[in-house]
Design a protein around this motif. Sequence first.
Motif, short mmCIF file in Angstrom:
data_model
loop_
_atom_site.label_atom_id
_atom_site.label_comp_id
_atom_site.label_asym_id
_atom_site.label_seq_id
_atom_site.Cartn_x
_atom_site.Cartn_y
_atom_site.Cartn_z
N UNK A 47 32.62 39.21 41.28
CA UNK A 47 33.87 39.32 42.05
C UNK A 47 34.54 37.95 42.11
N UNK A 48 35.83 37.98 42.37
CA UNK A 48 36.58 36.74 42.52
C UNK A 48 36.03 35.95 43.72
N UNK A 49 35.84 34.63 43.51
CA UNK A 49 35.31 33.77 44.56
C UNK A 49 33.80 33.62 44.50
N UNK A 50 33.16 34.36 43.64
CA UNK A 50 31.69 34.29 43.54
C UNK A 50 31.27 33.03 42.79
N UNK A 51 30.24 32.35 43.29
CA UNK A 51 29.68 31.19 42.61
C UNK A 51 28.57 31.64 41.66
N UNK A 52 28.52 31.01 40.48
CA UNK A 52 27.52 31.38 39.48
C UNK A 52 26.60 30.20 39.16
N UNK A 53 25.32 30.45 39.29
CA UNK A 53 24.33 29.46 38.86
C UNK A 53 24.26 29.48 37.33
N UNK A 54 23.77 28.40 36.74
CA UNK A 54 23.63 28.36 35.28
C UNK A 54 22.71 29.46 34.77
N UNK A 55 21.63 29.72 35.51
CA UNK A 55 20.69 30.77 35.06
C UNK A 55 21.33 32.14 35.12
N UNK A 56 22.26 32.31 36.07
CA UNK A 56 22.96 33.59 36.15
C UNK A 56 23.89 33.78 34.95
N UNK A 110 28.91 23.79 41.18
CA UNK A 110 28.61 25.16 40.75
C UNK A 110 29.93 25.89 40.46
N UNK A 111 30.10 26.45 39.25
CA UNK A 111 31.37 27.09 38.90
C UNK A 111 31.64 28.33 39.76
N UNK A 112 32.93 28.56 39.98
CA UNK A 112 33.36 29.68 40.82
C UNK A 112 34.26 30.60 40.00
N UNK A 113 34.08 31.92 40.15
CA UNK A 113 34.96 32.88 39.47
C UNK A 113 36.30 32.87 40.18
N UNK A 114 37.31 32.46 39.45
CA UNK A 114 38.65 32.36 40.05
C UNK A 114 39.57 33.52 39.62
N UNK A 117 37.14 34.11 34.39
CA UNK A 117 37.64 32.74 34.46
C UNK A 117 36.84 31.97 35.50
N UNK A 118 36.31 30.84 35.11
CA UNK A 118 35.58 29.97 36.02
C UNK A 118 36.42 28.72 36.27
N UNK A 119 36.68 28.45 37.55
CA UNK A 119 37.50 27.28 37.92
C UNK A 119 38.80 27.24 37.14
N UNK A 120 39.47 28.43 37.10
CA UNK A 120 40.78 28.60 36.49
C UNK A 120 40.79 28.54 34.95
N UNK A 121 39.62 28.45 34.33
CA UNK A 121 39.53 28.36 32.87
C UNK A 121 38.74 29.56 32.33
N UNK A 122 39.28 30.18 31.26
CA UNK A 122 38.55 31.32 30.66
C UNK A 122 37.16 30.86 30.23
N UNK A 123 36.13 31.63 30.61
CA UNK A 123 34.75 31.24 30.28
C UNK A 123 34.10 32.22 29.30
#
Length: 270
Positions: A40-49, A1-5, A20-26
């Motif tokens: 917020x930084x550190x938040x995990x995002x589901x695909x549906x989100x 699950x991608x994380x906002x970094x 940025x998700x996992x250090x990459x601009x999304x």
Amino acid sequence: MPVITKITQQKREKERYNIFLDEVYAFSVHESNLVKFGLTKGMQLENWEIEDLEYEEEIQRAFNRALHFLGFRMRSEYEVKQKLLHAEFGEAVIQEAILKLKRSGFLDDQAFSEALLRTQKNTTGKGPNAIKEDMEKKGIDPSIQETTLEEYDPQEQLATATKLVEKAARKHSTVAPTQLKQRIQNALQRKGFSFDIIREAIASVDFEPEEDEWTAITETTGEKAWRRVSIKYRGYDRKKRVKEAMYRKGIPFDRIDAFIEKKELEEDGE
């Protein structure tokens, strides 16, 4: 699950933020969606989100496009919808954007119709029928049309129509009354006034020229008809055709006869 970094504010568009998700601009989001989704930084995002975010961003883009369109002048809901459809936004997105515009007070067909009525009657002197056509073209609901046009009462319609009649009478004083009245009637019908209002407005204005004005009208009309008809006709045929042409222009028969007699005497004296 991608994380906002990382979340950074854009330099040119201060209301937008880069995610940025996992250090990459999304993707980027509007500040309203940043707050709405609590990003917020550190938040995990589901695909549906992420999909929900993208949908909300599309609504925001449609909203912003509509605001730009509305920045030039007031528009109806129909006009805004057509603009967004032309910009290839989806129906669902457009509906959400329009709801948002309404809630924010940027879109109000009742207020738009009232403003349209004021502008058309005060600036262009249009009657209710023509204004109703304008509202229909703008996609205004019939019930709103009806309530708005009730504000244009008959006395105000008559006053507007009378001003137009008076202006036309002054401007075209060299035209015979009968012909001028017909011209004005046709013009006011195109302007959207009812026959009753037109008849009353025309009846309130004195069209009868002074004697010297009648003479000028008769001379101008007669000379044009005489020159045109004389190219092909002489004698009785010319006299008949000139008389018909002048009568169609609203010249009384006694004045027509006097003019023709004068022209014939002029020719005999040559």
